[in-house]
Scaffold this motif. Structure first.
Motif, PDB file in Angstrom:
ATOM      1  N   ASN A 138       0.830  -1.199   0.000  1.00  0.00           N
ATOM      2  CA  ASN A 138       0.000   0.000   0.000  1.00  0.00           C
ATOM      3  C   ASN A 138       0.864   1.249   0.000  1.00  0.00           C
ATOM      4  O   ASN A 138       0.655   2.158  -0.799  1.00  0.00           O
ATOM      5  N   LEU A 139       1.835   1.270   0.912  1.00  0.00           N
ATOM      6  CA  LEU A 139       2.712   2.446   0.995  1.00  0.00           C
ATOM      7  C   LEU A 139       3.514   2.600  -0.294  1.00  0.00           C
ATOM      8  O   LEU A 139       3.706   3.707  -0.792  1.00  0.00           O
ATOM      9  N   GLN A 140       3.974   1.469  -0.816  1.00  0.00           N
ATOM     10  CA  GLN A 140       4.772   1.508  -2.041  1.00  0.00           C
ATOM     11  C   GLN A 140       3.968   2.095  -3.204  1.00  0.00           C
ATOM     12  O   GLN A 140       4.443   2.961  -3.932  1.00  0.00           O
ATOM     13  N   PHE A 141       2.734   1.590  -3.340  1.00  0.00           N
ATOM     14  CA  PHE A 141       1.901   2.064  -4.448  1.00  0.00           C
ATOM     15  C   PHE A 141       1.689   3.563  -4.362  1.00  0.00           C
ATOM     16  O   PHE A 141       1.921   4.298  -5.314  1.00  0.00           O
ATOM     17  N   PHE A 142       1.269   4.032  -3.183  1.00  0.00           N
ATOM     18  CA  PHE A 142       0.984   5.468  -3.074  1.00  0.00           C
ATOM     19  C   PHE A 142       2.267   6.286  -3.149  1.00  0.00           C
ATOM     20  O   PHE A 142       2.281   7.388  -3.691  1.00  0.00           O
ATOM     21  N   GLY A 143       3.371   5.735  -2.623  1.00  0.00           N
ATOM     22  CA  GLY A 143       4.641   6.430  -2.739  1.00  0.00           C
ATOM     23  C   GLY A 143       5.039   6.645  -4.193  1.00  0.00           C
ATOM     24  O   GLY A 143       5.504   7.713  -4.577  1.00  0.00           O
ATOM     25  N   ARG A 144       4.802   5.630  -5.005  1.00  0.00           N
ATOM     26  CA  ARG A 144       5.135   5.755  -6.434  1.00  0.00           C
ATOM     27  C   ARG A 144       4.196   6.711  -7.136  1.00  0.00           C
ATOM     28  O   ARG A 144       4.596   7.470  -8.012  1.00  0.00           O
ATOM     29  N   VAL A 145       2.921   6.635  -6.738  1.00  0.00           N
ATOM     30  CA  VAL A 145       1.942   7.554  -7.325  1.00  0.00           C
ATOM     31  C   VAL A 145       2.352   9.009  -7.037  1.00  0.00           C
ATOM     32  O   VAL A 145       2.227   9.874  -7.882  1.00  0.00           O
ATOM     33  N   TYR A 146       2.908   9.231  -5.842  1.00  0.00           N
ATOM     34  CA  TYR A 146       3.332  10.584  -5.469  1.00  0.00           C
ATOM     35  C   TYR A 146       4.750  10.895  -5.939  1.00  0.00           C
ATOM     36  O   TYR A 146       5.260  11.966  -5.661  1.00  0.00           O
ATOM     37  N   ARG A 147       5.367   9.921  -6.625  1.00  0.00           N
ATOM     38  CA  ARG A 147       6.721  10.115  -7.159  1.00  0.00           C
ATOM     39  C   ARG A 147       7.712  10.494  -6.059  1.00  0.00           C
ATOM     40  O   ARG A 147       8.495  11.439  -6.198  1.00  0.00           O
ATOM     41  N   LEU A 148       7.699   9.794  -4.940  1.00  0.00           N
ATOM     42  CA  LEU A 148       8.547  10.195  -3.825  1.00  0.00           C
ATOM     43  C   LEU A 148       9.969   9.688  -4.015  1.00  0.00           C
ATOM     44  O   LEU A 148      10.178   8.522  -4.363  1.00  0.00           O
ATOM     45  N   PRO A 149      10.935  10.554  -3.783  1.00  0.00           N
ATOM     46  CA  PRO A 149      12.320  10.099  -3.823  1.00  0.00           C
ATOM     47  C   PRO A 149      12.634   9.311  -2.546  1.00  0.00           C
ATOM     48  O   PRO A 149      11.947   9.482  -1.541  1.00  0.00           O
ATOM     49  N   ASP A 150      13.624   8.457  -2.628  1.00  0.00           N
ATOM     50  CA  ASP A 150      14.092   7.773  -1.424  1.00  0.00           C
ATOM     51  C   ASP A 150      12.965   6.980  -0.756  1.00  0.00           C
ATOM     52  O   ASP A 150      12.777   7.013   0.449  1.00  0.00           O
ATOM     53  N   LEU A 151      12.204   6.290  -1.589  1.00  0.00           N
ATOM     54  CA  LEU A 151      10.958   5.702  -1.122  1.00  0.00           C
ATOM     55  C   LEU A 151      11.150   4.618  -0.069  1.00  0.00           C
ATOM     56  O   LEU A 151      10.437   4.573   0.928  1.00  0.00           O
ATOM     57  N   SER A 152      12.184   3.758  -0.257  1.00  0.00           N
ATOM     58  CA  SER A 152      12.292   2.625   0.668  1.00  0.00           C
ATOM     59  C   SER A 152      12.574   3.101   2.096  1.00  0.00           C
ATOM     60  O   SER A 152      12.034   2.553   3.057  1.00  0.00           O
ATOM     61  N   ASN A 153      13.379   4.150   2.248  1.00  0.00           N
ATOM     62  CA  ASN A 153      13.624   4.680   3.590  1.00  0.00           C
ATOM     63  C   ASN A 153      12.376   5.283   4.210  1.00  0.00           C
ATOM     64  O   ASN A 153      12.104   5.117   5.394  1.00  0.00           O
ATOM     65  N   ARG A 154      11.646   5.989   3.377  1.00  0.00           N
ATOM     66  CA  ARG A 154      10.399   6.583   3.860  1.00  0.00           C
ATOM     67  C   ARG A 154       9.444   5.493   4.333  1.00  0.00           C
ATOM     68  O   ARG A 154       8.776   5.642   5.356  1.00  0.00           O
ATOM     69  N   ILE A 155       9.374   4.414   3.562  1.00  0.00           N
ATOM     70  CA  ILE A 155       8.453   3.334   3.928  1.00  0.00           C
ATOM     71  C   ILE A 155       8.887   2.693   5.237  1.00  0.00           C
ATOM     72  O   ILE A 155       8.053   2.439   6.116  1.00  0.00           O
ATOM     73  N   GLU A 156      10.223   2.479   5.377  1.00  0.00           N
ATOM     74  CA  GLU A 156      10.727   1.934   6.644  1.00  0.00           C
ATOM     75  C   GLU A 156      10.270   2.801   7.813  1.00  0.00           C
ATOM     76  O   GLU A 156       9.728   2.311   8.800  1.00  0.00           O
ATOM     77  N   ALA A 157      10.509   4.113   7.682  1.00  0.00           N
ATOM     78  CA  ALA A 157      10.175   5.032   8.767  1.00  0.00           C
ATOM     79  C   ALA A 157       8.679   5.017   9.043  1.00  0.00           C
ATOM     80  O   ALA A 157       8.247   5.004  10.203  1.00  0.00           O
ATOM     81  N   ALA A 158       7.888   4.997   7.967  1.00  0.00           N
ATOM     82  CA  ALA A 158       6.436   5.024   8.134  1.00  0.00           C
ATOM     83  C   ALA A 158       5.957   3.763   8.832  1.00  0.00           C
ATOM     84  O   ALA A 158       5.125   3.821   9.743  1.00  0.00           O
ATOM     85  N   LEU A 159       6.509   2.606   8.418  1.00  0.00           N
ATOM     86  CA  LEU A 159       6.111   1.340   9.043  1.00  0.00           C
ATOM     87  C   LEU A 159       6.494   1.341  10.521  1.00  0.00           C
ATOM     88  O   LEU A 159       5.737   0.871  11.371  1.00  0.00           O
ATOM     89  N   ALA A 160       7.669   1.894  10.817  1.00  0.00           N
ATOM     90  CA  ALA A 160       8.112   1.933  12.211  1.00  0.00           C
ATOM     91  C   ALA A 160       7.170   2.806  13.034  1.00  0.00           C
ATOM     92  O   ALA A 160       6.769   2.438  14.135  1.00  0.00           O
ATOM     93  N   ARG A 161       6.809   3.965  12.485  1.00  0.00           N
ATOM     94  CA  ARG A 161       5.917   4.858  13.223  1.00  0.00           C
ATOM     95  C   ARG A 161       4.545   4.230  13.433  1.00  0.00           C
ATOM     96  O   ARG A 161       3.906   4.446  14.450  1.00  0.00           O
ATOM     97  N   ALA A 162       4.113   3.467  12.445  1.00  0.00           N
ATOM     98  CA  ALA A 162       2.806   2.808  12.571  1.00  0.00           C
ATOM     99  C   ALA A 162       2.911   1.539  13.412  1.00  0.00           C
ATOM    100  O   ALA A 162       1.920   0.844  13.607  1.00  0.00           O
ATOM    101  N   GLN A 163       4.111   1.229  13.882  1.00  0.00           N
ATOM    102  CA  GLN A 163       4.389   0.003  14.649  1.00  0.00           C
ATOM    103  C   GLN A 163       3.936  -1.237  13.887  1.00  0.00           C
ATOM    104  O   GLN A 163       3.320  -2.136  14.433  1.00  0.00           O
ATOM    105  N   LEU A 164       4.231  -1.243  12.605  1.00  0.00           N
ATOM    106  CA  LEU A 164       3.812  -2.367  11.776  1.00  0.00           C
ATOM    107  C   LEU A 164       4.990  -2.998  11.053  1.00  0.00           C
ATOM    108  O   LEU A 164       4.797  -3.732  10.088  1.00  0.00           O
TER     109      LEU A 164
END
Lengths: 226, 234, 218
Positions: free
Chosen positions: B98-124
């Motif tokens: 889910n995060l990957q799809f929306f991250g790509r839709v938003y054209r985010l740079p450095d996506l894998s790090n962002r996803i790591e951080a987001a998952l950590a914050r969501a405790q998931l």
């Protein structure tokens, strides 16, 4: 991001989901086969199909199951309102439309891959005699049907009674596609094959596709903002 | 495009004869957390939808900085994060997908790090590969919030962000909102949970029958002030 | 503007009142007999229907790409009139078919394509009626697509029908019939304009009423 990248992103997401649940594929396929059977009882007399029955039944099955697939594909985006999430994303909205369209088309292509040989076998129809023309009719016909259907299904996501309204809106508008598909296929199946006629129908379908894809790309943006 | 203020000027929205919003005017600055309170059907979701550019007002305008939604298009949409009531997650995809799809839709740079951080914050982090359909409401809520904030929007619109969260998650969300304030994000949130946001938010406004009333800061807790205002029957 | 409308209204009423006289006095068609007289109302109602479909398509375009509120009212009114005039055509058509071909319904190219077009605009109205809030814009897409569809419907139905040719029965117009026919066509188009104006005016009033209601609430 280029237009095509966005299209591919949306399509790939739909493929991934479908590959996981296979729900739309199985229900659509089963529905198409049921259609073929139901209509067979109407159009097979003493073990022999009436003239042009195969062509008619094939296209009815495509249209009916196509409606089902379109409805489901957008029901999926409605469940947790992901369509809204896509609409506020910074992507070009026409690309979103094309992405969903391609997804539905790929699904129907797989369904047709099974239904077309089935009809050929069950009604002794020589659907593969002029394979290229037949393929052309199937491709352009399905595209025309889905081009209109994707726009309507997308806009009906926020309407009430969407399940009944989709076929109510879609069938009258796609009647030219159905006529062209049925008559084009029938021209290939009849005793003295009428190639010029099949080509004429094919070219009408091409015109239809160009016209309505252009219109849909153009209207998708205003239609999706309330 | 960036903007540091959000201005509503006489925004009204009618659905036929029903007036969902009645000349709402409000200005929010960067780094402000504004709570939108009010009973069900008061027009909170309508206002959020209009702010997210999903709905057009019948009259009045919303300005993002000095620009209007109509003339800004996708670029503006990319600066808004929306957490809706229906969470906007694909249940058939995993948390990470889910995060990957929306991250790509938003054209985010450095996506894998962002996803790591987001998952950590969501405790998931340890549930990253699980389908969202198997998640509890609280887990979905946490993931949905991180999805909405993944692209670090300038304007975060959060519809009932505290729904389904346990105490620990609520505290985490409060901390998260405080960091958003520090980074200069404009936060507009709706909630019924007045105790939770008391002391966190900068300002509260009350929507009642489509009209907007400011809740003055002053004596007593937020709940008391809210009660006083609604009792008068504005 | 109001004066012009009044003149049109009276002129059209006079024309419609006089039309039966002209029709009675028109030459008696030998093979079709009295039923041929249907023709004077049948074809003009089709003309009004196609005009209305075109009006609805143009109005729908303006609904989608501009913010003009009147466009939506014109579109809705035009779609309703497509259905009304189409209904006249669809009732008088079979009456003709019964006499000419001995059956109530003939899959004649013109009748069939008119039926399809009629269905599209019924769908337009169904969407507006049952689609819930915001369905006006969605209906506009249907209106635009429906109008763009006319040439495709017409072409496909025509080719479909000519593959199994039926005997052409529509008689060529005798000189004495031409005058009354065009008179009726003009009268029907006048009637169409009158009805459209009235319907749009009604919608305008209704919108005014809505704003008044809202103003009272404030």
């Amino acid at each position: 991001m280029t237009f095509l990248q966005t299209v591919w992103l949306v399509t790939r997401k739909d493929i991934l989901i479908e590959a996981r649940s296979r729900e739309i594929f199985f229900t659509t396929l089963f529905f198409a086969v049921s259609c073929v059977l139901v209509f067979a009882f109407g159009f097979v007399r003493e073990g022999k199909p009436v003239e042009d029955a195969a062509a008619g039944i094939l296209w009815i099955a495509i249209a009916f199951s196509g409606t089902l697939a379109l409805g489901r594909a957008f029901e999926r985006e409605r469940q947790s309102e992901t369509l809204r999430a896509l609409l506020i994303a910074p992507i070009s909205r026409p690309a979103l439309y094309v992405g969903k369209l391609v997804g539905v088309l790929m699904l129907l292509a797989v369904v047709e891959l099974i239904v077309v040989p089935l009809v050929a076998v069950m009604f002794q129809a020589a659907l593969f005699e002029h394979a290229l023309l037949m393929l052309g009719l199937l491709v352009t016909g399905t595209i025309g049907f889905c081009a209109v259907g994707t726009l309507f299904a997308a806009m009906l996501v926020r309407a009430r009674s969407r399940d009944v309204l989709l076929p109510v809106l879609l069938y009258p508008i796609t009647i030219p596609v159905i006529i062209a598909g049925v008559r084009g296929t029938a021209a290939l199946l009849q005793a003295d094959v009428d190639l010029p006629m099949a080509r004429a129908w094919l070219s009408m379908l091409v015109f239809f596709d160009v016209m309505f894809i252009t219109l849909a790309l153009w209207t998708f943006e205003p239609v999706m903002t309330e | 495009m960036d903007f540091t203020s959000l201005t509503f000027t006489d925004v009204s929205k009618n659905f036929q004869r029903r007036r969902a919003l009645n000349k709402v005017s409000l200005r929010c600055e960067a780094g402000e957390i504004v709570a939108l309170l009010g009973p069900n059907g008061a027009g909170k979701s309508t206002l959020l939808s209009i702010t997210a550019t999903l709905l057009e007002p019948s009259s009045g305008e919303v300005r993002y900085g000095d620009r209007l939604a109509r003339s800004s298009g996708p670029e503006l949409r990319g600066r808004i994060g929306l957490l809706g009531h229906d969470l906007y997650l694909y249940p058939e995809l995993t948390a990470e997908e889910n995060l990957q799809f929306f991250g790509r839709v938003y054209r985010l740079p450095d996506l894998s790090n962002r996803i790591e951080a987001a998952l950590a914050r969501a405790q998931l982090t340890d549930r990253r590969g699980d389908l969202v359909s198997g998640f509890s409401r609280g887990m979905r809520q946490r993931l949905a919030l991180e999805r909405a904030l993944l692209h670090q929007p300038r304007l975060a619109l959060l519809d009932e962000p505290f729904t389904g969260l346990d105490d620990a998650a609520t505290a985490a969300l409060r901390r998260r909102l405080a960091t958003l304030r520090e980074t200069g994000t404009i936060v507009l949130l709706t909630t019924h949970d007045l105790e939770t946001i008391d002391g966190l938010i900068d300002r509260a406004v009350l929507l009642h029958n489509g009209r907007l009333v400011a809740i003055e800061s002053g004596e007593g807790s937020l709940r008391d002030r809210y009660r006083r205002l609604t009792a008068v029957g504005t | 503007m109001k004066k012009l409308f009044l003149v049109l209204l009276l002129a059209d009423a006079a024309m419609l009142a006089y039309a039966p006289v002209l029709i009675v006095n028109a030459p008696y068609e030998a093979t079709m007999g009295l039923v041929q007289k249907i023709f004077y109302f049948h074809v003009p109602s089709w003309m009004a229907m196609f005009t209305s479909a075109f009006v609805c398509g143009v109005a729908s375009f303006f609904v989608l790409f501009t913010t003009r509120k009147t466009a939506d009212r014109v579109g809705a009114a035009a779609a309703e009139l497509v259905v009304v005039f189409g209904l006249i055509g669809l009732i008088t058509g079979p009456l003709w078919a019964r006499k000419a071909w001995g059956v109530w319904w003939q899959w004649d190219a013109k009748l069939t394509s008119a039926l399809i077009l009629w269905l599209i605009f019924v769908a337009y109205l169904l969407l507006r009626r049952y689609g819930g809030a915001g369905s006006e814009k969605l209906a506009a897409a249907v209106g635009l697509f429906g109008t763009a569809n006319v040439p495709f419907v017409y072409w496909s139905v025509n080719v479909w029908r000519t593959m199994h040719p039926t005997t052409a029965v529509v008689p060529s117009l005798q000189p004495g019939m031409r005058g009354p026919f065009w008179f009726c066509a003009l009268a029907f188009l006048g009637l169409y304009v009158v009805m459209l104006t009235l319907r749009v005016r009604l919608e305008n009033r209704r919108a005014e009423l809505e704003t008044l209601y809202l103003a009272v609430e404030d």
